[in-house]
Structure formats: C-alpha cells, structure tokens
Design a protein around this motif. Structure first.
Motif, mmCIF file in Angstrom:
data_model
loop_
_atom_site.group_PDB
_atom_site.id
_atom_site.type_symbol
_atom_site.label_atom_id
_atom_site.label_comp_id
_atom_site.label_asym_id
_atom_site.label_seq_id
_atom_site.Cartn_x
_atom_site.Cartn_y
_atom_site.Cartn_z
ATOM 1 N N LEU A 58 0.817 -1.213 0.000
ATOM 2 C CA LEU A 58 0.000 0.000 0.000
ATOM 3 C C LEU A 58 0.851 1.263 0.000
ATOM 4 C CD1 LEU A 58 -2.809 1.246 0.085
ATOM 5 C CD2 LEU A 58 -2.705 1.149 2.576
ATOM 6 N N LEU A 59 1.833 1.344 0.904
ATOM 7 C CA LEU A 59 2.657 2.547 0.996
ATOM 8 C C LEU A 59 3.589 2.707 -0.193
ATOM 9 C CD1 LEU A 59 3.561 2.625 4.805
ATOM 10 C CD2 LEU A 59 1.711 3.794 3.593
ATOM 11 N N LYS A 60 3.796 1.622 -0.929
ATOM 12 C CA LYS A 60 4.603 1.700 -2.149
ATOM 13 C C LYS A 60 3.728 1.872 -3.391
ATOM 14 C CE LYS A 60 8.505 -0.970 -0.371
ATOM 15 N NZ LYS A 60 9.376 -2.163 -0.550
ATOM 16 N N LYS A 61 2.433 2.129 -3.143
ATOM 17 C CA LYS A 61 1.456 2.416 -4.202
ATOM 18 C C LYS A 61 1.267 1.246 -5.167
ATOM 19 C CE LYS A 61 2.261 7.381 -4.016
ATOM 20 N NZ LYS A 61 2.578 8.615 -4.747
ATOM 21 N N ARG A 62 1.405 0.042 -4.646
ATOM 22 C CA ARG A 62 1.133 -1.159 -5.444
ATOM 23 C C ARG A 62 -0.282 -1.613 -5.080
ATOM 24 N NH1 ARG A 62 6.476 -4.611 -4.123
ATOM 25 N NH2 ARG A 62 5.636 -6.033 -5.698
ATOM 26 N N TYR A 63 -1.245 -0.809 -5.490
ATOM 27 C CA TYR A 63 -2.620 -0.949 -5.020
ATOM 28 C C TYR A 63 -3.279 -2.247 -5.472
ATOM 29 C CZ TYR A 63 -1.921 4.017 -4.068
ATOM 30 O OH TYR A 63 -1.422 5.214 -3.624
ATOM 31 N N TRP A 64 -3.029 -2.649 -6.710
ATOM 32 C CA TRP A 64 -3.694 -3.843 -7.225
ATOM 33 C C TRP A 64 -3.284 -5.070 -6.420
ATOM 34 C CZ3 TRP A 64 -2.436 -8.561 -9.406
ATOM 35 C CH2 TRP A 64 -3.494 -9.234 -10.044
ATOM 36 N N ARG A 65 -1.988 -5.230 -6.201
ATOM 37 C CA ARG A 65 -1.512 -6.372 -5.418
ATOM 38 C C ARG A 65 -1.966 -6.270 -3.962
ATOM 39 N NH1 ARG A 65 4.422 -8.704 -6.984
ATOM 40 N NH2 ARG A 65 4.001 -9.080 -9.199
ATOM 41 N N PHE A 66 -1.998 -5.062 -3.445
ATOM 42 C CA PHE A 66 -2.449 -4.873 -2.068
ATOM 43 C C PHE A 66 -3.883 -5.371 -1.915
ATOM 44 C CE2 PHE A 66 -4.734 -2.179 1.006
ATOM 45 C CZ PHE A 66 -4.076 -2.553 2.159
#
Length: 249
Positions: A58-66
């Motif tokens: 989430l904090l690395k902006k990898r929203y789909w995987r999150f």
C-alpha cells in the motif's frame, strides 16, 4: 508501539469479548476458552495486514496487489476461524450444540465482532503509518533540497551574506554568537548553531554542542578529536557514536 502495549490491547479485547458473550448464560470460563481459540487467528491477520501488506504494497502504491492480497488474507483468515470454531465446538461443547449459549454459538456474530475490532485497529494503524510515511517523504525531500544547495545566507552585521558551502570549514558556537570559519575569513553571526545545523546539508556533522564541521575539510580524526586545517576540534561523548558511524560508515 511497544510490545507491552500490544499485549495489553489484545488482553483487553479478549476480556471484553469474554464479558459480552459470557454475560447471557453466566458461564464466563467457557466463553473465555471459546474466545481464546478464536483470537490468535485475528491477531495474526491484524499483524500480517499492518506490518506486511501495508508497508510492502500500500505505501509503495502497489494498489492492485495490495487489494488482491488483502482478499486472499481475509479468505484464509475466515477459513482458519471456521476451523478453529469447529475445534472449539468439539472441545468445549462435546458435540452438544444445544449446550452452547445462542450468542456464543452464533459464529457470524462472534466473527463479525472480532473482525470489526481488528479492522478498526488496523484502520487507526494505517492512518498512523500513512502519516509517518508522508513525514518521512517530506524529510527526505527537505534533505535532498539541502544537499543540493551550493550556498547559505548568513545574517552578519544586520546584512544577508551569501556563503558558499564548500568554503565553510567549521562552525563554532561561543557565548552569545557563532563563528563561521571559512577558507578566507571568519564570519560572526547571532544565529544559533542549532539553527544553522537545520539549514546546512548532511555533509556538516555536529561533533560537539559548540562545533559543527564540514566533512569535506576533515584531514584527520580519532575518537576524541577532529583536525581541520590545523585546528583540533573535540568530539564530545554525546556525539561520539554518531560521528564515528558517519565517518567510518
């Protein structure tokens, strides 16, 4: 958060659940055992979400995987909860479903209550981590800006005096003023050494409450002092560890 705070939080959660679900039939001990079976999975889910999924995705902006991994985590967690509930039913009720209080036997209600607590806790932790992450980003940008600058403005004799950073050898704090030793001269200002430290890039190291040195001008150093163009400046005990780590790192 310290370990003791985590322990206290989950002990309080377990106590509240025991009181609420044990109140109906008055059998608090059985309800306590029942809750004790359930809560480890909820704790594991909470910490996996807060300390793995959030910082890694989430904090690395990898929203789909999150989002995908949150869904996987939720499905696995609920599946484990049902296995635990089945085990609790076998152990605590001895296969006699009617022996369980309706509130205690209501799997959906108990699971919803427990996960509601987990989600509320995770939400507050998520907000806290996000704020910390934004603060770290701001500090990093500030450090990059300071490291990119080539000069600093010093207030000398009520006038703004631009000074090239590479020309500054070290800064010396005296009674009510500060001396800035450069390659060519010594500037005297009323600014505090702590204020100057905030303005200067990371190449300037605080070695003493009275000294701030430019790393690029250091010729020799030991555990006790630093030499800059013939000047021997002391390293205080307060700053010794951090100074040596920076110079030897």
């Amino acid at each position: 958060m310290r370990l003791i705070h985590h322990v206290i939080f989950w002990v309080v959660v377990a106590a509240l659940l025991t009181i609420v679900f044990g109140f109906a039939d008055g059998e608090y001990l059985r309800t306590f055992y029942f809750v004790s079976f359930l809560i480890p999975v909820a704790i594991g889910t909470s910490y996996f979400f807060n300390y793995y999924l959030v910082p890694r995705f989430l904090l690395k902006k990898r929203y789909w995987r999150f989002g995908l991994y949150v869904l996987y985590t939720l499905v696995i967690s609920i599946y484990l909860e049902f296995l635990v509930l089945t085990l609790a039913f076998i152990v605590l009720a001895n296969y006699q479903y009617e022996e369980l209080n309706p509130y205690s036997a209501n799997i959906l209600l108990l699971t919803f209550t427990l996960y509601l607590i987990v989600f509320i806790n995770s939400f507050f932790r998520l907000v806290k981590q996000y704020q910390l992450h934004q603060h770290q980003i701001a500090e990093l940008k500030d450090a990059q800006q300071k490291n990119a600058q080539h000069e600093i403005i010093i207030r000398v004799d009520r006038k703004n005096c631009p000074v090239v950073l590479d020309q500054i050898r070290y800064v010396e704090s005296l009674a009510d003023y500060v001396k800035i030793h450069t390659n060519e001269t010594v500037l005297i200002t009323k600014e505090k050494i702590s204020e100057l430290q905030e303005k200067l890039p990371d190449s300037f190291i605080r070695i003493h409450r009275s000294f701030l040195v430019n790393r690029s001008h250091i010729s020799k150093y030991s555990r006790e002092e630093i030499e800059i163009v013939g000047a021997a400046l002391p390293i205080s005990r307060t700053y010794r560890k951090s100074v040596l780590e920076l110079l030897e790192g």
